[in-house]
Design a protein around this motif. Structure first.
Motif, PDB file in Angstrom:
ATOM      1  N   VAL A 387     -37.108 -66.983  -3.874  1.00  9.33           N
ATOM      2  CA  VAL A 387     -36.010 -67.729  -3.257  1.00  9.33           C
ATOM      3  C   VAL A 387     -36.378 -69.201  -3.227  1.00  9.33           C
ATOM      4  O   VAL A 387     -37.534 -69.557  -3.008  1.00  9.33           O
ATOM      5  CB  VAL A 387     -35.722 -67.198  -1.840  1.00  9.33           C
ATOM      6  CG1 VAL A 387     -34.770 -68.108  -1.079  1.00  9.33           C
ATOM      7  CG2 VAL A 387     -35.120 -65.799  -1.935  1.00  9.33           C
ATOM      8  N   ASN A 390     -36.839 -72.092  -7.588  1.00 16.96           N
ATOM      9  CA  ASN A 390     -37.110 -71.177  -8.697  1.00 16.96           C
ATOM     10  C   ASN A 390     -35.916 -70.272  -8.969  1.00 16.96           C
ATOM     11  O   ASN A 390     -35.529 -70.025 -10.099  1.00 16.96           O
ATOM     12  CB  ASN A 390     -38.365 -70.354  -8.386  1.00 16.96           C
ATOM     13  CG  ASN A 390     -38.217 -69.537  -7.105  1.00 16.96           C
ATOM     14  OD1 ASN A 390     -37.679 -68.456  -7.096  1.00 16.96           O
ATOM     15  ND2 ASN A 390     -38.687 -70.092  -5.993  1.00 16.96           N
ATOM     16  N   GLY A 413     -31.422 -64.178   1.002  1.00 13.86           N
ATOM     17  CA  GLY A 413     -32.295 -65.262   0.565  1.00 13.86           C
ATOM     18  C   GLY A 413     -33.699 -65.064   1.082  1.00 13.86           C
ATOM     19  O   GLY A 413     -34.265 -65.932   1.748  1.00 13.86           O
ATOM     20  N   CYS A 414     -34.288 -63.932   0.735  1.00 19.14           N
ATOM     21  CA  CYS A 414     -35.555 -63.540   1.353  1.00 19.14           C
ATOM     22  C   CYS A 414     -36.742 -63.878   0.457  1.00 19.14           C
ATOM     23  O   CYS A 414     -36.970 -63.254  -0.578  1.00 19.14           O
ATOM     24  CB  CYS A 414     -35.520 -62.045   1.635  1.00 19.14           C
ATOM     25  SG  CYS A 414     -36.983 -61.475   2.471  1.00 19.14           S
ATOM     26  N   MET A 415     -37.511 -64.879   0.847  1.00 20.52           N
ATOM     27  CA  MET A 415     -38.731 -65.221   0.112  1.00 20.52           C
ATOM     28  C   MET A 415     -39.680 -64.026   0.122  1.00 20.52           C
ATOM     29  O   MET A 415     -39.798 -63.338   1.133  1.00 20.52           O
ATOM     30  CB  MET A 415     -39.455 -66.399   0.770  1.00 20.52           C
ATOM     31  CG  MET A 415     -38.764 -67.743   0.595  1.00 20.52           C
ATOM     32  SD  MET A 415     -39.512 -68.999   1.671  1.00 20.52           S
ATOM     33  CE  MET A 415     -41.072 -69.291   0.855  1.00 20.52           C
ATOM     34  N   GLY A 441     -44.585 -70.866  -2.870  1.00 19.32           N
ATOM     35  CA  GLY A 441     -44.424 -70.485  -1.463  1.00 19.32           C
ATOM     36  C   GLY A 441     -44.015 -69.031  -1.328  1.00 19.32           C
ATOM     37  O   GLY A 441     -44.614 -68.266  -0.567  1.00 19.32           O
ATOM     38  N   ASN A 467     -45.005 -76.014  -7.581  1.00 19.15           N
ATOM     39  CA  ASN A 467     -44.838 -77.422  -7.226  1.00 19.15           C
ATOM     40  C   ASN A 467     -45.638 -77.797  -5.973  1.00 19.15           C
ATOM     41  O   ASN A 467     -45.481 -78.898  -5.449  1.00 19.15           O
ATOM     42  CB  ASN A 467     -43.357 -77.757  -7.047  1.00 19.15           C
ATOM     43  CG  ASN A 467     -42.650 -76.746  -6.163  1.00 19.15           C
ATOM     44  OD1 ASN A 467     -43.311 -75.952  -5.474  1.00 19.15           O
ATOM     45  ND2 ASN A 467     -41.332 -76.771  -6.158  1.00 19.15           N
ATOM     46  N   VAL A 469     -45.167 -77.235  -3.105  1.00 22.49           N
ATOM     47  CA  VAL A 469     -44.339 -77.484  -1.912  1.00 22.49           C
ATOM     48  C   VAL A 469     -43.365 -76.326  -1.742  1.00 22.49           C
ATOM     49  O   VAL A 469     -43.138 -75.550  -2.676  1.00 22.49           O
ATOM     50  CB  VAL A 469     -43.497 -78.781  -2.008  1.00 22.49           C
ATOM     51  CG1 VAL A 469     -44.340 -80.015  -1.821  1.00 22.49           C
ATOM     52  CG2 VAL A 469     -42.723 -78.842  -3.315  1.00 22.49           C
ATOM     53  N   GLY A 471     -40.293 -75.954  -2.214  1.00 23.96           N
ATOM     54  CA  GLY A 471     -39.505 -76.880  -3.013  1.00 23.96           C
ATOM     55  C   GLY A 471     -38.070 -77.072  -2.559  1.00 23.96           C
ATOM     56  O   GLY A 471     -37.592 -78.203  -2.472  1.00 23.96           O
ATOM     57  N   LEU A 490     -47.670 -77.477   0.510  1.00 24.78           N
ATOM     58  CA  LEU A 490     -48.506 -76.279   0.387  1.00 24.78           C
ATOM     59  C   LEU A 490     -49.826 -76.639  -0.287  1.00 24.78           C
ATOM     60  O   LEU A 490     -50.330 -75.910  -1.122  1.00 24.78           O
ATOM     61  CB  LEU A 490     -47.792 -75.210  -0.441  1.00 24.78           C
ATOM     62  CG  LEU A 490     -46.483 -74.648   0.120  1.00 24.78           C
ATOM     63  CD1 LEU A 490     -45.839 -73.701  -0.882  1.00 24.78           C
ATOM     64  CD2 LEU A 490     -46.734 -73.913   1.430  1.00 24.78           C
TER      65      LEU A 490
HETATM   66  C1  LIG Z   1     -38.673 -65.460   4.425  1.00 23.05           C
HETATM   67  C2  LIG Z   1     -38.101 -66.816   4.300  1.00 23.05           C
HETATM   68  N1  LIG Z   1     -38.603 -67.836   5.030  1.00 23.05           N
HETATM   69  C3  LIG Z   1     -38.103 -69.082   4.918  1.00 23.05           C
HETATM   70  C4  LIG Z   1     -37.067 -69.340   4.058  1.00 23.05           C
HETATM   71  C5  LIG Z   1     -36.496 -70.746   3.948  1.00 23.05           C
HETATM   72  N2  LIG Z   1     -36.722 -71.266   2.610  1.00 23.05           N
HETATM   73  C6  LIG Z   1     -35.767 -71.271   1.666  1.00 23.05           C
HETATM   74  S1  LIG Z   1     -36.291 -71.854   0.217  1.00 23.05           S
HETATM   75  C7  LIG Z   1     -37.817 -72.193   0.824  1.00 23.05           C
HETATM   76  C8  LIG Z   1     -38.878 -72.791  -0.038  1.00 23.05           C
HETATM   77  C9  LIG Z   1     -39.311 -71.868  -1.101  1.00 23.05           C
HETATM   78  O1  LIG Z   1     -40.488 -72.366  -1.649  1.00 23.05           O
HETATM   79  P1  LIG Z   1     -41.101 -71.772  -2.965  1.00 23.05           P
HETATM   80  O2  LIG Z   1     -41.167 -70.290  -2.896  1.00 23.05           O
HETATM   81  O3  LIG Z   1     -42.347 -72.484  -3.283  1.00 23.05           O
HETATM   82  O4  LIG Z   1     -39.979 -72.052  -4.036  1.00 23.05           O
HETATM   83  P2  LIG Z   1     -39.439 -73.423  -4.637  1.00 23.05           P
HETATM   84  O5  LIG Z   1     -38.228 -73.802  -3.853  1.00 23.05           O
HETATM   85  O6  LIG Z   1     -40.533 -74.431  -4.532  1.00 23.05           O
HETATM   86  O7  LIG Z   1     -39.096 -73.051  -6.043  1.00 23.05           O
HETATM   87  C10 LIG Z   1     -37.893 -71.835   2.179  1.00 23.05           C
HETATM   88  C11 LIG Z   1     -39.082 -72.029   3.021  1.00 23.05           C
HETATM   89  C12 LIG Z   1     -36.554 -68.251   3.330  1.00 23.05           C
HETATM   90  N3  LIG Z   1     -35.532 -68.371   2.494  1.00 23.05           N
HETATM   91  N4  LIG Z   1     -37.094 -67.011   3.449  1.00 23.05           N
END
Ligand SMILES: Cc1ncc(C[n+]2csc(CCOP(=O)(O)OP(=O)(O)O)c2C)c(N)n1
Lengths: 557, 168
Positions: A387, A390, A413-415, A441, A467, A469, A471, A490
């Protein structure tokens, strides 16, 4: 009828549902079930966190079109499943979750590892069950699979007290659970279909918005036939990605916050919007009041509760997508004459103009990388995403051609979803390559699934767009908070190559697009779990973008 | 236009159903005025009457959400003209002296209520009617010292031989 324990009855009932695999982690209050599982052909895949077990079951379900099963012990095991269950719920994915519970006599006494998982999961399941006797188990399992995989699909949970698991009783597998209040597959109202056909027939500028409901009802052929009959452009939601081939001349790609310019442009100009199997989520519509403002809206969805929930519609047709579209085609095919209209000419013209630019990048360009990935992968290959940026880069730039080949956590939108979901998808489709497109992340949230991937020999490829971060959050801070970066760095990331190697996987850091192509081709040939670390510029933005709450016209590029 | 809609539902008569239904109300942000629930014509069914405030569209949305619940067998909006709608209220009023008591009696009579408990210092009035009748009584008796009020919430049935039942 034969005598058996509740645990044995459960396993036998699962076998009757043709369950092939369970993703889970054992614990005290589910030991009888794990013991009975040893005598079954059902495969168990040991997760390293119950959240991942639920995502694996979800990924398995989305790839295979069958219910996925996950299992956990009571209390913390069960609550760890919750994020995964909620993810499946928001994306209408059939997951059956089985949890152990403290013995019946101890329920509600705050016993060791007791959680009211029935109460906790009520808002994120269609239904949940707590059998209080062995005899109930077979019919409850049967009902759970029926509920999960019919109607609007959702997770269903079965919470089994430990004493019910070990008690031995005579069990009858012929009994059925009666679910009177449940309408599995409503048929479309023929009168409304007729009206819809008239609206569509009269339309000068029709637009089809296709969502996950197309995938869940296998309406791929129907959708394609309808679009070609009307010569109508097709935009999809994130969940709809893959339900219509994105290399088709009528495909405009995804609509919404990170939709394509062409999809967002034309959906705002439509005079009839046929929205099928979707729910007008805020990520798709932008500012709801200004969404597709001139369109008469025909909304087809299997869930009556979606009708008028967000947008007032001109025609609401409660039906599965395949049946409704078939009924529409039946009427329209007698009426339609194929002739290119102004609308179609205009779409052709603009589509080419909109398509070609990719912004320059400081380092490796994620959009370019995703286009190369498309070229490297066979069309049947499955891509999952994490999420954030990416996910949106993948949605925009990786064209999904075949159904069920793009799997992403849309609604929730679950990371941390993408990697375990990829493992689940690979179990369902062992013969096709499965690639998780990750952010650093997100990957770190469920990276310990590497252990599952290696130990259980479930090879998947992870591409980390690294990245350093969070992002997407950083992008919002850059664009809307005046570059005041708060808690997005990060910098403490581990060396992903070494990390992967320490799990027994392959790790490779690449520094150019050419190197990426070589690495991915090698990984595909070797078919072993491979983590590809792709350093990218932390300042990179995902464009186009419509800021939250704005009209789809207000695109930033 | 916002108004109160009366929705009648048939639900499975078993534990946990009320909590599932009411948790949905909170989650989906409905403005519920009252819920009355009790056994229906069949042992295995309960009838739940819900008064919800909002636009017609909100009431329709509520029907959609209710019917989505597996334990809800049927949900319909009742048109007030076609239905008998009643609520029961028990109202305990302090009657410090005989003058107050006879005053209260007058109101009870005017509203066709009944006195169901009498003590030297208080009485309990039982009142049956639609919501506005009970509201009016409470408004007019505000000048007395009202000790406790308990209302059932509105319950309702379709007039005439027609019925909202399972079509099996
Ligand atoms: C479990 C969870 N925690 C927090 C978020 C809030 N959130 C949305 S996008 C994001 C950043 C994602 O970072 P990364 O996985 O590094 O992907 P990037 O955007 O850098 O591609 C966050 C913290 C989320 N969507 N899901």
């Amino acid at each position: 009828m034969s005598r058996m324990s509740g645990a044995q009855a459960l396993i036998k009932a699962l076998e009757k549902e043709k369950v092939e695999v369970i993703f889970g982690i054992p614990g005290g209050q589910i030991m009888p079930i794990y013991d009975a599982l040893l005598d079954s052909k059902i495969r168990h895949v040991l997760a390293r966190h119950e959240q991942s077990a639920a995502h694996m079951a979800d990924g398995y379900a989305r790839a295979s079109n069958k219910a996925g099963v996950c299992m956990a012990t009571s209390g913390p095991g069960a609550t760890n499943l919750v994020t995964g269950i909620a993810t499946a719920y928001l994306d209408s994915s059939p997951v059956v979750a089985i949890t152990g519970q403290v013995p019946t006599s101890q329920i509600a006494s705050d016993a060791f590892q007791e959680a009211d998982i029935i109460g906790i999961t009520t808002p994120i399941t269609k239904y949940n069950f707590q059998p209080r006797s062995v005899e109930e188990i077979p019919k409850i399992v049967n009902a759970a699979f029926y509920l999960a995989s019919t109607g609007r699909r959702t997770p269903v949970l079965i919470d089994i007290p430990r004493d019910v698991q070990s008690e031995i009783k005579k069990v009858d597998f012929a009994e059925k659970f009666i679910i009177r209040g449940y309408k599995a597959s409503p048929k479309p109202d023929p009168l409304k279909i007729k009206k819809a056909a008239e609206l569509i027939f009269k339309a000068d500028k029709p637009f089809i918005l296709a969502g996950g409901g197309i995938t869940n009802s296998n309406a791929f052929r129907e959708l394609k036939e309808l679009a070609e009959l009307l010569m109508a452009p097709v935009g999809t939601t994130l969940m709809g990605k893959g339900c219509f081939p994105e290399d088709h001349p009528l495909s405009l790609g995804m609509v919404g916050m990170h939709g394509t310019k062409e999809a967002n442009y034309f959906i705002m100009k439509a005079d009839v919007l046929l929205a099928v199997g979707c729910r007008f989520s805020d990520r798709t519509t932008g500012k709801l009041e200004e969404f597709s403002p001139d369109a008469k809206v025909i909304h087809i969805d299997i869930d009556p509760a979606e009708m008028g929930k967000k947008r007032d519609v001109d025609l609401d047709i409660v039906s599965s997508a395949d049946k409704a579209i078939d009924a529409l085609i039946e009427i329209l095919k007698q009426k339609m004459k194929k002739k290119e209209s102004k609308w179609q000419k205009r779409i052709k013209e603009l589509k080419d103009r909109f398509r070609n630019e990719i912004n320059d990048s400081k380092g490796i360009s994620p959009p370019k990388l995703l286009k190369l990935l498309r070229e490297a992968l066979p069309l049947e290959a499955i891509v999952t995403t994490e999420v954030g940026q990416n996910q949106m880069w993948a949605a925009l730039n990786f064209k999904a051609i075949k159904p069920r080949t793009f799997i992403s956590s849309g609604g929730f939108g679950c990371m941390g979803f993408g990697f375990p979901a990829a493992i689940g998808a690979k179990v369902a489709k062992p013969d096709v390559p499965v690639v998780d497109i990750a952010g650093d992340g997100s990957f770190r949230m469920t990276e310990n699934s590497l252990a599952t991937s290696i130990d259980e020999n479930i090879p998947v490829i992870v591409v980390i767009l690294n990245n350093s971060v969070l992002g997407m959050v950083a992008q919002w801070q850059r664009l809307f908070y005046n570059r005041r970066y708060s808690a997005v760095n990060l910098g403490d990331n581990p060396d992903f190559v070494k990390l992967s190697e320490s799990y027994g996987a392959k790790g490779k850091r690449i520094n150019s697009l050419d190197e990426f192509t070589d690495t991915i081709n090698k990984a595909l040939k070797e078919d072993v779990t491979t983590v590809i670390d792709v350093p990218i510029d932390p300042e990179e933005n995902v464009f186009p973008m419509v800021p939250a709450g704005r009209s789809l016209k207000e695109i930033i590029e | 236009m916002k108004k109160t809609f009366i929705i009648t539902t048939l639900v499975e008569h078993k534990p946990g159903v009320l909590s599932k239904v009411s948790s949905m109300f909170w989650r989906r942000n409905f403005n519920i005025e009252s819920i009355a629930i009790g056994a229906a014509e069949r042992k295995d069914l309960a009838r739940m009457t819900i008064a919800v405030k909002g636009e017609e569209r909100d009431a329709q949305r509520l029907i959609g959400q209710l019917e989505k619940l597996v334990d809800v067998l049927k949900a319909t909006i009742l048109n007030p003209e076609d239905a008998v709608i009643r609520e029961l209220a028990l109202i305990k009023i302090r009657t410090a002296n005989s003058r107050i008591r006879s005053d209260v009696f007058n109101y009870v009579e005017a509203f066709r209520g009944r006195t169901v408990d009498l003590s030297p210092e208080s009485i309990i009035v039982e009142l049956v009617g639609n919501r506005s009748k009970i509201d009016a009584f409470l408004e007019l008796t505000k000048k007395f010292e009202i000790l406790e009020v308990s209302r059932t919430g509105e319950t309702a049935l379709l007039r005439g031989p027609g019925s909202v039942k399972l079509n099996d």
